[in-house]
Design a protein around this motif. Structure first.
Motif, short mmCIF file in Angstrom:
data_model
loop_
_atom_site.label_atom_id
_atom_site.label_comp_id
_atom_site.label_asym_id
_atom_site.label_seq_id
_atom_site.Cartn_x
_atom_site.Cartn_y
_atom_site.Cartn_z
N GLY A 42 35.70 39.96 56.87
CA GLY A 42 36.04 38.97 55.85
C GLY A 42 36.27 39.54 54.47
N VAL A 43 36.38 40.87 54.35
CA VAL A 43 36.47 41.50 53.03
C VAL A 43 37.70 41.03 52.26
CG1 VAL A 43 36.85 43.67 51.81
CG2 VAL A 43 35.13 43.54 53.62
N PHE A 44 38.87 41.08 52.86
CA PHE A 44 40.09 40.77 52.13
C PHE A 44 40.18 39.28 51.77
CE2 PHE A 44 41.53 44.63 54.52
CZ PHE A 44 41.57 45.46 53.40
N SER A 45 39.74 38.41 52.66
CA SER A 45 39.76 36.99 52.34
C SER A 45 38.77 36.68 51.22
CB SER A 45 39.42 36.15 53.58
OG SER A 45 38.15 36.49 54.10
N ARG A 46 37.65 37.39 51.22
CA ARG A 46 36.66 37.21 50.14
C ARG A 46 37.26 37.63 48.80
NH1 ARG A 46 31.10 38.50 48.95
NH2 ARG A 46 30.81 37.65 46.85
N LEU A 47 37.96 38.73 48.78
CA LEU A 47 38.57 39.20 47.54
C LEU A 47 39.63 38.22 47.04
CD1 LEU A 47 38.94 43.01 48.37
CD2 LEU A 47 37.32 41.98 46.77
N LYS A 48 40.41 37.68 47.97
CA LYS A 48 41.45 36.71 47.59
C LYS A 48 40.85 35.47 46.95
CE LYS A 48 44.98 37.93 51.03
NZ LYS A 48 45.69 37.47 52.26
N VAL A 81 30.37 41.25 45.54
CA VAL A 81 29.73 42.35 46.26
C VAL A 81 30.23 42.30 47.70
CG1 VAL A 81 27.56 43.41 46.96
CG2 VAL A 81 27.68 42.12 44.80
N THR A 82 30.77 43.41 48.16
CA THR A 82 31.35 43.41 49.49
C THR A 82 31.31 44.81 50.09
OG1 THR A 82 33.29 42.73 50.79
CG2 THR A 82 33.72 43.83 48.70
N TYR A 83 31.71 44.90 51.35
CA TYR A 83 31.81 46.20 52.01
C TYR A 83 33.14 46.85 51.68
CZ TYR A 83 27.73 45.38 55.00
OH TYR A 83 26.46 45.17 55.48
N LEU A 84 33.14 48.18 51.72
CA LEU A 84 34.39 48.91 51.58
C LEU A 84 35.05 49.00 52.96
CD1 LEU A 84 36.05 50.61 49.48
CD2 LEU A 84 35.02 52.62 50.55
N PRO A 85 36.30 48.57 53.08
CA PRO A 85 37.00 48.70 54.37
C PRO A 85 37.14 50.16 54.77
CG PRO A 85 38.18 47.23 52.88
CD PRO A 85 37.13 47.92 52.06
N LEU A 86 37.43 50.40 56.03
CA LEU A 86 37.66 51.76 56.49
C LEU A 86 38.83 52.39 55.72
CD1 LEU A 86 37.18 51.52 60.35
CD2 LEU A 86 35.92 52.99 58.78
N ARG A 141 45.79 50.40 50.46
CA ARG A 141 46.84 49.72 49.69
C ARG A 141 46.49 48.25 49.48
NH1 ARG A 141 50.32 53.06 52.79
NH2 ARG A 141 50.61 51.42 54.37
N LYS A 142 46.03 47.60 50.54
CA LYS A 142 45.71 46.17 50.46
C LYS A 142 44.53 45.93 49.52
CE LYS A 142 45.17 42.21 53.57
NZ LYS A 142 45.07 41.79 54.99
N VAL A 160 42.31 43.94 44.39
CA VAL A 160 41.33 44.14 43.32
C VAL A 160 42.02 44.44 41.99
CG1 VAL A 160 39.39 45.57 42.56
CG2 VAL A 160 39.56 44.88 44.96
N ASN A 161 43.08 45.24 42.05
CA ASN A 161 43.85 45.61 40.86
C ASN A 161 42.93 46.06 39.72
OD1 ASN A 161 46.09 45.98 39.21
ND2 ASN A 161 46.07 43.87 38.48
N PRO A 162 42.11 47.08 39.97
CA PRO A 162 41.11 47.49 38.98
C PRO A 162 41.72 48.20 37.78
CG PRO A 162 41.14 49.04 40.79
CD PRO A 162 42.09 47.93 41.17
#
Length: 413
Positions: free
Chosen positions: A35-41, A102-107, A114-115, A120-122
């Protein structure tokens, strides 16, 4: 070589659903990242000014804490994204007020990198200590993101210095500056041709030093300790408990034992060896505490405050091969520290031993002799503790160096 690395990481990600049938850890590894990317969105907006801090695990998070606190003060409108690789960090600190997400780092696949960076666009990124993910770093470099390494450590045993890992040196070009823990790391970096580095020290010293300014009161410890001396055995493993059991059974002082792994069976086995009245934190009654002689702290998150009440500390992990746990937490309270002998990979422990603020023991007899000396000789105990406390105060300042650098830069976060 990076293409080959990326290929194997991608294959591993594809195989995770199958591997999860054979390993509960790998099943969890995959599930927590789904759920990392959906959480970020959902938690970030396109116009947010984002600071991304990556800490591999709980230890690296603790190093990041003083910097996170300063980032909160200096960039109050920025959103802070905190990522972990390990469950031990995320599970315990997922609700920290020091980060907005706060989330996990994807592989570390090119697609994930890229995603993630796009979402995040830090404006500013801080990696802690020594976890380097080539595809994430390459993506940050592509977008010219201001990226720093804090509390960094480099050793010539790392892949960068081996024939098979020399390609990874390219990813280090992403970092605008390396804030390093020691001169050895600076020397190693210079050997690779990097000069954008400085020895700022370890932010862990700032972290533990600040602990003294917090409210460390614990009523249950006060009820347990009364006016007696207290030995706190923190983050112990069975190997450590073998060294300690003879002293614990023969002494008259109060003892807290905080196992690193909260395993009911292992704790039950340890309690069977005790000849003194003991109580588990999980089921104590307040009226029982004054009479109890040994308190088993079978609960995570209290040890740092418990050290504030200690007169002597034993820190586990170095009696076996699991790795020495945090000696700085007790040292900041100015108390003598004892550990096992396996401290070769822990320079702070070696430094404190050279100063005579820390002692190592190899067997139960040596442990009992040293602890009895610390109990019976108040001047020796106080002098050793004073050395430990001074060691912490003399090493602080890394966080301020990092913030001085950031304040000198033109950052939009």
């Amino acid at each position: 070589m990076r293409q080959l690395y990326s290929f194997f990481i991608q294959v591993f990600e594809w195989l995770l659903p199958v591997l999860g049938f054979f390993s509960a850890k790998l099943k969890e590894f995959r599930q927590v990242r789904q759920g990392v990317f959906s959480r970020l969105k959902s938690d970030l907006n396109p116009g947010d000014q984002v600071i991304w801090v990556h800490a591999a695990s709980l230890g690296e998070y603790e190093q990041a804490v003083p910097v996170l606190e300063e980032l909160r003060k200096n960039y109050p409108t920025a959103k802070i994204v905190l990522t972990f690789f390990s469950p031990s960090g995320y599970t315990i600190r997922k609700n920290t007020p020091l980060a907005d997400v706060v989330t996990y780092l994807p592989l570390d696949t090119p697609v994930n990198a890229r995603k993630f960076v796009k979402l995040v666009n830090p404006k500013l990124v801080l990696f802690v200590k020594y976890e380097f993910w080539p595809n994430f770093l390459e993506e940050l470099k592509t977008h010219d993101v201001h990226t720093l390494l804090i509390s960094g450590i480099f050793r010539e045993s790392q892949p960068f210095f081996k024939w098979y890992g020399s390609w990874m040196k390219q990813s280090l070009n992403t970092f605008r500056h390396f804030f390093l823990q020691n001169k050895e790391s600076l020397k190693a970096l210079k050997k690779m041709g990097f000069t954008n580095a400085s020895v700022s020290g370890d932010t862990r010293f700032d972290r533990v030093s600040r602990q003294r300014t917090y409210d460390n009161s614990l009523q249950f410890i006060e009820d347990f300790k009364q006016d007696q001396l207290l030995l706190v055995c923190g983050s112990t493993w069975p190997e450590d408990e073998k060294l300690l059991i003879d002293f614990i059974n023969s002494t008259s002082i109060k003892v807290v034992v905080a196992p690193h792994k909260i395993d009911a069976e292992q704790i039950a086995d340890f309690i069977k060896q005790l000849k003194r009245k003991s109580v588990n934190y999980s089921d104590y009654k307040q009226k029982d505490l004054p009479e109890a002689e040994v308190l088993i702290l079978n609960h995570v998150g209290l040890l740092t405050k418990v050290y504030a009440y200690a007169d002597i500390a034993y820190v586990g992990g170095a009696a076996g091969t699991t790795g020495l746990h945090n000696i700085l937490e007790p040292a900041t309270f100015g108390i003598p520290i004892i550990t096992g002998t396996h401290i070769d990979k822990f320079p702070e422990a070696q430094d404190l031993r050279r100063l005579a603020g820390l002692f190592t023991v190899s067997d139960a007899t040596e442990t009992e002799t040293l602890l009895n000396k610390l109990v019976s000789e108040e001047d020796f105990r106080n002098q050793t503790g004073m050395i430990a406390g001074h060691f912490i105060s003399s090493q602080t300042g890394a966080t301020q160096e990092i913030m001085n650098y950031l304040n000198s830069q033109t950052l939009t976060a």
